[in-house]
Design a protein around this motif. Sequence first.
Motif, PDB file in Angstrom:
ATOM      1  N   ALA A  82      30.339  61.263 -18.139  1.00 21.92           N
ATOM      2  CA  ALA A  82      29.900  61.791 -19.435  1.00 21.92           C
ATOM      3  C   ALA A  82      28.607  61.119 -19.887  1.00 21.92           C
ATOM      4  N   GLY A  83      28.515  59.799 -19.684  1.00 22.62           N
ATOM      5  CA  GLY A  83      27.302  59.080 -20.056  1.00 22.62           C
ATOM      6  C   GLY A  83      26.105  59.535 -19.242  1.00 22.62           C
ATOM      7  N   GLY A  84      26.316  59.779 -17.954  1.00 21.97           N
ATOM      8  CA  GLY A  84      25.230  60.255 -17.101  1.00 21.97           C
ATOM      9  C   GLY A  84      24.731  61.625 -17.518  1.00 21.97           C
ATOM     10  N   LEU A  85      25.673  62.528 -17.862  1.00 24.71           N
ATOM     11  CA  LEU A  85      25.290  63.870 -18.316  1.00 24.71           C
ATOM     12  C   LEU A  85      24.510  63.800 -19.630  1.00 24.71           C
ATOM     13  N   TYR A  86      24.921  62.897 -20.517  1.00 26.76           N
ATOM     14  CA  TYR A  86      24.212  62.765 -21.786  1.00 26.76           C
ATOM     15  C   TYR A  86      22.792  62.237 -21.572  1.00 26.76           C
ATOM     16  N   LEU A  87      22.631  61.322 -20.647  1.00 27.27           N
ATOM     17  CA  LEU A  87      21.291  60.816 -20.349  1.00 27.27           C
ATOM     18  C   LEU A  87      20.413  61.909 -19.749  1.00 27.27           C
ATOM     19  N   GLY A 138      27.803  54.631 -26.090  1.00 25.02           N
ATOM     20  CA  GLY A 138      28.781  54.879 -25.028  1.00 25.02           C
ATOM     21  C   GLY A 138      28.139  54.865 -23.662  1.00 25.02           C
ATOM     22  N   ALA A 139      26.957  55.489 -23.547  1.00 27.54           N
ATOM     23  CA  ALA A 139      26.234  55.480 -22.268  1.00 27.54           C
ATOM     24  C   ALA A 139      25.798  54.069 -21.895  1.00 27.54           C
ATOM     25  N   ILE A 140      25.370  53.293 -22.877  1.00 26.05           N
ATOM     26  CA  ILE A 140      24.913  51.922 -22.613  1.00 26.05           C
ATOM     27  C   ILE A 140      26.062  51.054 -22.122  1.00 26.05           C
ATOM     28  N   ILE A 141      27.222  51.152 -22.789  1.00 23.68           N
ATOM     29  CA  ILE A 141      28.373  50.336 -22.390  1.00 23.68           C
ATOM     30  C   ILE A 141      28.824  50.695 -20.981  1.00 23.68           C
ATOM     31  N   THR A 142      28.883  51.987 -20.668  1.00 28.29           N
ATOM     32  CA  THR A 142      29.319  52.380 -19.321  1.00 28.29           C
ATOM     33  C   THR A 142      28.298  51.971 -18.257  1.00 28.29           C
ATOM     34  N   PHE A 200      15.143  58.341 -18.646  1.00 31.27           N
ATOM     35  CA  PHE A 200      16.484  58.849 -18.915  1.00 31.27           C
ATOM     36  C   PHE A 200      17.043  59.561 -17.687  1.00 31.27           C
ATOM     37  N   GLY A 201      16.193  60.293 -16.977  1.00 27.64           N
ATOM     38  CA  GLY A 201      16.638  60.946 -15.760  1.00 27.64           C
ATOM     39  C   GLY A 201      17.068  59.939 -14.704  1.00 27.64           C
ATOM     40  N   PHE A 202      16.281  58.856 -14.546  1.00 31.75           N
ATOM     41  CA  PHE A 202      16.627  57.801 -13.589  1.00 31.75           C
ATOM     42  C   PHE A 202      17.939  57.129 -13.962  1.00 31.75           C
ATOM     43  N   ALA A 203      18.114  56.793 -15.257  1.00 31.84           N
ATOM     44  CA  ALA A 203      19.340  56.139 -15.707  1.00 31.84           C
ATOM     45  C   ALA A 203      20.543  57.065 -15.513  1.00 31.84           C
ATOM     46  N   GLY A 204      20.365  58.357 -15.797  1.00 34.16           N
ATOM     47  CA  GLY A 204      21.442  59.312 -15.586  1.00 34.16           C
ATOM     48  C   GLY A 204      21.834  59.409 -14.121  1.00 34.16           C
ATOM     49  N   PHE A 205      20.827  59.385 -13.231  1.00 30.14           N
ATOM     50  CA  PHE A 205      21.094  59.413 -11.795  1.00 30.14           C
ATOM     51  C   PHE A 205      21.866  58.165 -11.352  1.00 30.14           C
ATOM     52  N   LYS A 206      21.455  56.991 -11.865  1.00 28.09           N
ATOM     53  CA  LYS A 206      22.106  55.740 -11.474  1.00 28.09           C
ATOM     54  C   LYS A 206      23.563  55.702 -11.922  1.00 28.09           C
ATOM     55  N   ILE A 207      23.798  56.118 -13.157  1.00 26.52           N
ATOM     56  CA  ILE A 207      25.177  56.071 -13.651  1.00 26.52           C
ATOM     57  C   ILE A 207      26.036  57.122 -12.952  1.00 26.52           C
ATOM     58  N   GLY A 208      25.444  58.282 -12.613  1.00 27.32           N
ATOM     59  CA  GLY A 208      26.181  59.294 -11.877  1.00 27.32           C
ATOM     60  C   GLY A 208      26.508  58.838 -10.459  1.00 27.32           C
TER      61      GLY A 208
END
Length: 224
Positions: A82-87, A138-142, A200-208
């Motif tokens: 969910a955090g990755g999708l939000y990013l 939430g995205a930061i904590i995850t 944000f795209g890079f962070a979303g990719f990393k968390i995904g």
Amino acid sequence: MFSSPYLPYLYLALSTYLIGSASPGPATLSIMLTSMRDGRQKGLALACGITVGSFMWGIFAAFGLGGLMTTYAQIFILLKIAGGLYLFWLSYKALRASFHKSTLEIKPSHQQDRSLSAFFLQGLALHLTNPKAVLVWGAIITLGMPPQAEAGFASQIVLLCSVMGIFVFTGYAFLFSNKRMVSAYIKSKIWIERVMAAFFGFAGFKIGQSALDELECAVSENCG
């Protein structure tokens, strides 16, 4: 304070907070406009209220999400997705905004007689009623929580991010009480938005990627 295996998670979480808190949104735009219209002191008072509101959301996220993630591995994975999708959504919004030319409209202020405490309370209310704030936290904590980390690690992330937030929000008040900085911001806004979109795209990719690795590990039951 932090062992070396945790540092990559911590750096990514702090970087995400820095970009997220500095990106244009209700909080930063309010600080900009207040500082330009009503002066530096009232802009700082508003920024302090926003900072306190951000810290309160961070504590809520740390104790709520941190405890869940360290107890239930499945919830941890779902929250990461969910955090990755939000990013990715933030990345899309920033990229879309970069293709639209915009200016900061400065109208005459009707708040000159308001006290500094009124501006502080306005900033606090603005951030506490902003649903984006809890989603960002939430995205930061995850992002910042390694799979084996204790729940208390989340509160340390919040503390460091909140200290950073003080400099970000009060920095906006200082910068945007200066007309030259306002002009410079407007001229460079397109590139600022595109850099934020890329991050944000890079962070979303990393968390995904992290979520998929943990899902594969859980399915195979071969976690090292």
